[in-house]
Design an enzyme around this catalytic site. Structure first.
Site, PDB file in Angstrom:
ATOM      1  N   ASP A  81      -5.050   7.550   9.113  1.00 42.77           N
ATOM      2  CA  ASP A  81      -5.267   7.324  10.067  1.00 42.77           C
ATOM      3  C   ASP A  81      -5.241   7.751  11.386  1.00 42.77           C
ATOM      4  O   ASP A  81      -3.941   8.874  11.806  1.00 42.77           O
ATOM      5  CB  ASP A  81      -4.278   5.550  10.794  1.00 42.77           C
ATOM      6  CG  ASP A  81      -4.651   4.650   9.720  1.00 42.77           C
ATOM      7  OD1 ASP A  81      -5.751   4.416   9.039  1.00 42.77           O
ATOM      8  OD2 ASP A  81      -3.269   3.956   9.248  1.00 42.77           O
ATOM      9  N   ARG A 107      -4.030   9.284   3.887  1.00 45.65           N
ATOM     10  CA  ARG A 107      -2.308  10.695   4.313  1.00 45.65           C
ATOM     11  C   ARG A 107      -1.756  10.374   2.972  1.00 45.65           C
ATOM     12  O   ARG A 107      -1.511  11.449   2.862  1.00 45.65           O
ATOM     13  CB  ARG A 107      -2.074   9.308   5.902  1.00 45.65           C
ATOM     14  CG  ARG A 107      -0.831  10.133   5.847  1.00 45.65           C
ATOM     15  CD  ARG A 107      -0.774  11.480   6.561  1.00 45.65           C
ATOM     16  NE  ARG A 107       0.351  12.154   6.542  1.00 45.65           N
ATOM     17  CZ  ARG A 107       0.597  12.959   7.405  1.00 45.65           C
ATOM     18  NH1 ARG A 107      -0.006  13.085   8.163  1.00 45.65           N
ATOM     19  NH2 ARG A 107       2.287  14.049   7.818  1.00 45.65           N
ATOM     20  N   LYS A 152       1.013  -1.050  -0.153  1.00 47.50           N
ATOM     21  CA  LYS A 152       0.064   0.067  -0.045  1.00 47.50           C
ATOM     22  C   LYS A 152       1.009   1.420   0.149  1.00 47.50           C
ATOM     23  O   LYS A 152       0.509   2.379  -0.602  1.00 47.50           O
ATOM     24  CB  LYS A 152      -0.449  -0.145   1.631  1.00 47.50           C
ATOM     25  CG  LYS A 152      -1.507   1.276   1.719  1.00 47.50           C
ATOM     26  CD  LYS A 152      -1.966   1.228   3.267  1.00 47.50           C
ATOM     27  CE  LYS A 152      -1.602   1.671   4.137  1.00 47.50           C
ATOM     28  NZ  LYS A 152      -1.538   2.923   4.322  1.00 47.50           N
ATOM     29  N   ASP A 189       4.061   0.453  12.247  1.00 54.99           N
ATOM     30  CA  ASP A 189       2.845  -0.395  11.654  1.00 54.99           C
ATOM     31  C   ASP A 189       3.069  -1.471  12.430  1.00 54.99           C
ATOM     32  O   ASP A 189       1.446  -1.969  12.626  1.00 54.99           O
ATOM     33  CB  ASP A 189       3.067  -0.525  10.598  1.00 54.99           C
ATOM     34  CG  ASP A 189       2.888   1.252   9.712  1.00 54.99           C
ATOM     35  OD1 ASP A 189       2.293   1.975   9.903  1.00 54.99           O
ATOM     36  OD2 ASP A 189       3.422   1.307   7.923  1.00 54.99           O
TER      37      ASP A 189
END
Ligand code: EPU
Length: 436
Positions: free
Chosen positions: A134, A110, A36, A325
Site C-alpha cells: 500500500d 509489503r 493477513k 490500519d
C-alpha cells in the site's frame, strides 16, 4: 496475474467494483478468518526448514496467493485451500531452496520482504527485490537491514534488489528505533538460526508477531518474551534442526474491527467470531465510550448500536494502541457520528488517500498536519469512489452502508488483498453489496 485467477476464482480482480446500497442496519453473526499480517509471515517462516507445513484458518485473500507464488519461485510446492473447503494451506519446502525473490511478485506486496531473514538463516545469502504494498508514503527497510547487520549480515541495494550475505549468523543486541512489525519479524526469523543469543529491544508487540513466535517455537526455536518489547532468541544451530509444523493462524483483529466500525455506521446488532477481544481492547473501550454496547461471549464479540454514536478522539499507535490500519475505518465511522472527532496518525504520514472520496460522499473532513478532524453528518450520500488501498477501500464500503443510495467503490481488487469476501460477509449481516 494468472495465478490469482487460477488459485482464487472468487476473488475480486482489477477492474471490478463493489456496489453498496444503503442505508441498511446489520444483524447476524460474522466469522473472521486468520490475520493477513500473520499468515504471510508464517508462510515466509516455512523457508527455515525442509518439510511439509499445514497452516489452517487461512484467509482467502490475494496476498496469500502472491506469497504462494513467491514461495514457488524459491522452489516450494504450495497448495492453497480449495475454494469450498476449510482445509489447510500446505507448503512443501525442499532440501535446497533458491534464495532469490524476484521483482514482479515481491513488488506487489509489503510482506514479501519477510523472506529475507529466513533465506539468510537457511542459505547464508539472499537476493530480494524491494517490496511494494500500500502506498501511504515512504516505507523504508533500514531497520531490517541495520538489525541484520548486528547479526553479521552484509547487504547492499543495487537496481531495486537487496543483495545480502553472511558467513555465519551470530547473535547480537538490537535496539529498534521504532517497534516496527516487519523488522521485528525479519530479525526474529534470522536470529532463530544465529550462533548465540540475540536480544531485540523495542520489539513490536502485535498479536501477529506473537503468532509468529509461537509458530517458530513449535518449529524448535527458542524465543522468550513473546508479546513483550524485549525478545530473547537463543539460536538453534544446524545440529538441532528446526522442523515443519501444523498451525492455525490467529484471528484478524483488523477485519473484526472493520465489522464493528460498519455496525457503528449502519446500526444494528452483530456477533463477530474468530477473534480475541483482548487483541482489540483499546479500540473496544473507545467504541464503548462512543455508545456501542460491546461484550465478550466466549470467543465471540457481541456488539449493538441503536442510534447515532457520539464522536471521539483517536490516536494511532503501535500495539496495544489503536492500529494505524484502522485509521480510514475510524474516519468513515466518525463521519456519521454525533459531534466533532479526530484521528491522529503517528505511523504513516501520508495515510490520507481516501479522504477526498469520503468528502464526495458528504463527509466533513479537515486535515491538519497528521490530524484528521471530522464533523459528523447524520447521513452520508452515495457516490462513485475508488479504493486506493486495502483498509481505505473497506472504509469506503462501510461508509456506503450509511449513505442514501448506491455507492460504487471501484478498484475493489485492493480490498481483496486483505479481506476474505467482504461483500458476502456484509450481505450475510443484511447489507446489500454486489460486485460488478
Ligand atoms: N519503518 C522504518 N524503517 C523500517 C521499517 C519501518 O522507518 O525499516 C517505519 C515505517 O515507515 C512506519 C513505522 O516504521 O512509519 C511502522 O512500520 P512497520 O514496519 O511496523 O510496518 P510494516 O511491517 O511495513 C505492517 C503491516 C501494516 C501495518 C503496519 C503497522 C504487514 C504486511 N503490514 O507493516 O499493515 O499498517 O505493520 O502496524 O504486516 C495492512 O494490513 O493494511 C497494512 C498496511
Amino acid at each position: 496475474m494468472s495465478l490469482l485467477v487460477a488459485d482464487a476464482p472468487e476473488l475480486d480482480l482489477p477492474g471490478r467494483s463493489l456496489v453498496v446500497r444503503g442505508p441498511s442496519p446489520l444483524d447476524g453473526t460474522v466469522e473472521v478468518s486468520g490475520a493477513k499480517n500473520s499468515v504471510l509471515k508464517l508462510m515466509a517462516a516455512t523457508l527455515l526448514a525442509e518439510g511439509t507445513y499445514r497452516i489452517a484458518n487461512v484467509p482467502r485473500i490475494t496476498d496469500v496467493g502472491l506469497m504462494a507464488e513467491l514461495l514457488r519461485a524459491v522452489g516450494c510446492k504450495v497448495e492453497l485451500p480449495a475454494a469450498d473447503s476449510d482445509g489447510p494451506l500446505v507448503v512443501e519446502v525442499p532440501a535446497e531452496i533458491e534464495p532469490v525473490a524476484p521483482q514482479g511478485v515481491v513488488d506487489q506486496f509489503r510482506a514479501s520482504i519477510e523472506v529475507l531473514g529466513p533465506m539468510l538463516a537457511r542459505c547464508g545469502e539472499a537476493v530480494v527485490a524491494l517490496p511494494g504494498g500500500d502506498d501511504f508514503g515512504p516505507r523504508p527497510i533500514d531497520m531490517h537491514l541495520q538489525g541484520l547487520a548486528r547479526l553479521g549480515v552484509e547487504a547492499e541495494t543495487v537496481d531495486g534488489y537487496v543483495h545480502a550475505r553472511v558467513q555465519e549468523l551470530r547473535g547480537g543486541a538490537i535496539r529498534l528505533d521504532f517497534p516496527s512489525v516487519g523488522a521485528t519479524e525479519n530479525l526474529l526469523m534470522a536470529a532463530v538460526r544465529a550462533k548465540g543469543t540475540t536480544v531485540i529491544d523495542n520489539a513490536a508487540r502485535e498479536p501477529e508477531v506473537s503468532d509468529l513466535c509461537e509458530f517458530l517455537n513449535k518449529m524448535g526455536a527458542r524465543i522468550e518474551g513473546s508479546g513483550s518489547s524485549t525478545l530473547t532468541i537463543k539460536g538453534v544451530d544446524h545440529t538441532e534442526a528446526l522442523r515443519p509444523v501444523d498451525h492455525s493462524v490467529v484471528g484478524d483483529r483488523i477485519v473484526a474491527a472493520t465489522y464493528l466500525a460498519a455496525l457503528g455506521i449502519a446500526t444494528g446488532e452483530i456477533v463477530v467470531t474468530g477473534v480475541d477481544l483482548d487483541h482489540m481492547a483499546v479500540l473496544c473501550g473507545k467504541l464503548s465510550d462512543m455508545g456501542m454496547e460491546i461484550s465478550a461471549e466466549g470467543e465471540s464479540i457481541r456488539a449493538c448500536v441503536s442510534g447515532r454514536l457520539s464522536s471521539a478522539k483517536f490516536s494511532t499507535l503501535p500495539y496495544p494502541g489503536v492500529a494505524t490500519d484502522l485509521k480510514p475505518l475510524l474516519v468513515a465511522l466518525l463521519s456519521t457520528a454525533d459531534g466533532v472527532g479526530s484521528v491522529t496518525e503517528n505511523l504513516f504520514a501520508e495515510r490520507f488517500r481516501y479522504v477526498d472520496d469520503l468528502r464526495l460522499m458528504g463527509a466533513d473532513i479537515r486535515i491538519d498536519s497528521h490530524h484528521v478532524v471530522i464533523e459528523g453528518r447524520e447521513r452520508l450520500s452515495a457516490a462513485k469512489v475508488k479504493a486506493p488501498d486495502i483498509r481505505a477501500g473497506a472504509a469506503l464500503v462501510i461508509a456506503g452502508l450509511g449513505a442514501q443510495g448506491e455507492t460504487t467503490v471501484s478498484d475493489a481488487h485492493h480490498i481483496a488483498r486483505g479481506y476474505d469476501d467482504l461483500a458476502g460477509k456484509l450481505n450475510s449481516l443484511g447489507a446489500d453489496v454486489s460486485r460488478c
